[in-house]
Design a protein around this motif. Structure first.
Motif, PDB file in Angstrom:
ATOM      1  N   ASP A  82      43.678  43.033  54.642  1.00  0.00           N
ATOM      2  CA  ASP A  82      43.039  43.735  53.553  1.00  0.00           C
ATOM      3  C   ASP A  82      43.129  43.114  52.250  1.00  0.00           C
ATOM      4  N   TYR A  83      44.071  42.524  51.904  1.00  0.00           N
ATOM      5  CA  TYR A  83      44.407  41.880  50.639  1.00  0.00           C
ATOM      6  C   TYR A  83      43.470  40.470  50.426  1.00  0.00           C
ATOM      7  N   GLN A  84      43.157  39.832  51.513  1.00  0.00           N
ATOM      8  CA  GLN A  84      42.281  38.671  51.697  1.00  0.00           C
ATOM      9  C   GLN A  84      40.949  39.078  51.494  1.00  0.00           C
ATOM     10  N   GLN A  85      40.599  40.319  52.020  1.00  0.00           N
ATOM     11  CA  GLN A  85      39.197  40.870  51.832  1.00  0.00           C
ATOM     12  C   GLN A  85      38.784  41.274  50.448  1.00  0.00           C
ATOM     13  N   LEU A  86      39.939  41.855  49.845  1.00  0.00           N
ATOM     14  CA  LEU A  86      39.851  42.228  48.345  1.00  0.00           C
ATOM     15  C   LEU A  86      39.627  40.917  47.574  1.00  0.00           C
ATOM     16  N   ILE A  87      40.339  39.785  47.824  1.00  0.00           N
ATOM     17  CA  ILE A  87      40.106  38.705  47.084  1.00  0.00           C
ATOM     18  C   ILE A  87      38.835  38.083  47.508  1.00  0.00           C
ATOM     19  N   ALA A  88      38.344  38.087  48.618  1.00  0.00           N
ATOM     20  CA  ALA A  88      36.808  37.488  48.835  1.00  0.00           C
ATOM     21  C   ALA A  88      35.828  38.269  48.430  1.00  0.00           C
ATOM     22  N   GLN A  89      35.936  39.623  48.211  1.00  0.00           N
ATOM     23  CA  GLN A  89      34.864  40.403  47.375  1.00  0.00           C
ATOM     24  C   GLN A  89      34.790  40.452  46.000  1.00  0.00           C
ATOM     25  N   THR A  90      36.056  39.847  45.359  1.00  0.00           N
ATOM     26  CA  THR A  90      36.292  39.993  43.961  1.00  0.00           C
ATOM     27  C   THR A  90      36.112  38.401  43.516  1.00  0.00           C
ATOM     28  N   SER A  91      35.892  37.598  44.251  1.00  0.00           N
ATOM     29  CA  SER A  91      35.810  36.188  44.055  1.00  0.00           C
ATOM     30  C   SER A  91      34.284  35.654  43.596  1.00  0.00           C
ATOM     31  N   ASN A  92      34.136  34.780  43.019  1.00  0.00           N
ATOM     32  CA  ASN A  92      32.726  34.424  42.653  1.00  0.00           C
ATOM     33  C   ASN A  92      32.167  33.387  43.509  1.00  0.00           C
ATOM     34  N   LEU A  93      33.100  32.854  44.650  1.00  0.00           N
ATOM     35  CA  LEU A  93      32.608  32.128  45.578  1.00  0.00           C
ATOM     36  C   LEU A  93      31.376  32.664  46.742  1.00  0.00           C
ATOM     37  N   LYS A  94      30.643  31.634  46.986  1.00  0.00           N
ATOM     38  CA  LYS A  94      29.507  31.956  47.821  1.00  0.00           C
ATOM     39  C   LYS A  94      29.937  31.587  49.157  1.00  0.00           C
ATOM     40  N   ILE A  95      29.571  32.388  50.321  1.00  0.00           N
ATOM     41  CA  ILE A  95      29.999  32.217  51.534  1.00  0.00           C
ATOM     42  C   ILE A  95      29.840  30.594  51.873  1.00  0.00           C
ATOM     43  N   SER A  96      28.807  29.680  51.413  1.00  0.00           N
ATOM     44  CA  SER A  96      28.692  28.344  51.631  1.00  0.00           C
ATOM     45  C   SER A  96      29.687  27.557  51.011  1.00  0.00           C
ATOM     46  N   ASP A  97      30.752  28.216  49.939  1.00  0.00           N
ATOM     47  CA  ASP A  97      31.599  27.443  49.384  1.00  0.00           C
ATOM     48  C   ASP A  97      33.099  27.690  50.100  1.00  0.00           C
ATOM     49  N   TRP A  98      33.297  28.577  51.009  1.00  0.00           N
ATOM     50  CA  TRP A  98      34.337  28.713  51.777  1.00  0.00           C
ATOM     51  C   TRP A  98      34.769  27.496  52.752  1.00  0.00           C
ATOM     52  N   GLN A  99      35.856  26.969  52.707  1.00  0.00           N
ATOM     53  CA  GLN A  99      36.124  25.608  53.442  1.00  0.00           C
ATOM     54  C   GLN A  99      36.382  25.960  54.892  1.00  0.00           C
ATOM     55  N   ASP A 100      37.259  26.905  55.297  1.00  0.00           N
ATOM     56  CA  ASP A 100      37.575  27.243  56.662  1.00  0.00           C
ATOM     57  C   ASP A 100      37.126  28.638  57.092  1.00  0.00           C
ATOM     58  N   LEU A 101      36.125  28.611  57.933  1.00  0.00           N
ATOM     59  CA  LEU A 101      35.713  29.716  58.323  1.00  0.00           C
ATOM     60  C   LEU A 101      35.750  29.764  59.934  1.00  0.00           C
ATOM     61  N   LYS A 102      36.258  28.521  60.530  1.00  0.00           N
ATOM     62  CA  LYS A 102      36.296  28.776  62.182  1.00  0.00           C
ATOM     63  C   LYS A 102      36.949  29.625  62.647  1.00  0.00           C
ATOM     64  N   ASP A 103      38.216  30.220  62.150  1.00  0.00           N
ATOM     65  CA  ASP A 103      38.620  31.347  62.440  1.00  0.00           C
ATOM     66  C   ASP A 103      38.173  32.659  62.896  1.00  0.00           C
ATOM     67  N   LEU A 104      36.948  32.599  62.125  1.00  0.00           N
ATOM     68  CA  LEU A 104      36.058  33.881  62.270  1.00  0.00           C
ATOM     69  C   LEU A 104      35.247  33.760  63.518  1.00  0.00           C
ATOM     70  N   PHE A 105      35.125  32.827  64.188  1.00  0.00           N
ATOM     71  CA  PHE A 105      34.110  32.572  65.072  1.00  0.00           C
ATOM     72  C   PHE A 105      34.611  32.309  66.369  1.00  0.00           C
TER      73      PHE A 105
END
Length: 105
Positions: A82-105
């Motif tokens: 929940d905290y990680q989701q809050l950080i992601a929602q309030t971050s200025n990063l775009k989805i293409s800026d995230w480094q490690d998304l492999k755990d999501l798939f």
């Protein structure tokens, strides 16, 4: 002796003393191992500690090292994510800026 362990607002792991980090290291390792057993392989000690001092303990810090240790062992994956989701929602990063998304798939 260790009363009001984390008193300062906005404190992150970088601002903790080496002694404070050392006192909590065992419980952080145990909790990270527990997360890995549940399939959450990307959680590390630094992220978990940042969650604790900047979110979970921000307004209501444990009063002793023992209380900090016990609290670490009672963290549920949903609390942390929940905290990680809050950080992601309030971050200025775009989805293409995230480094490690492999755990999501």
């Amino acid at each position: 002796m260790h009363r009001l362990f984390f008193r300062k607002k906005g404190k992150t792991i970088e601002k903790l003393s080496w002694h404070q980090k050392l006192l909590l290291k065992k419980e952080l390792k145990i909790k990270c191992h527990s997360f890995r057993q549940l399939g959450y392989s990307s959680v590390n000690e630094t992220e978990l500690m940042n969650y604790l001092v900047s979110y979970r303990w921000k307004k209501n810090a444990p009063s002793s090292v023992k209380a900090c240790r016990e609290d670490i062992l009672h963290i549920e994956p949903n609390d942390f994510f929940d905290y990680q989701q809050l950080i992601a929602q309030t971050s200025n990063l775009k989805i293409s800026d995230w480094q490690d998304l492999k755990d999501l798939f």
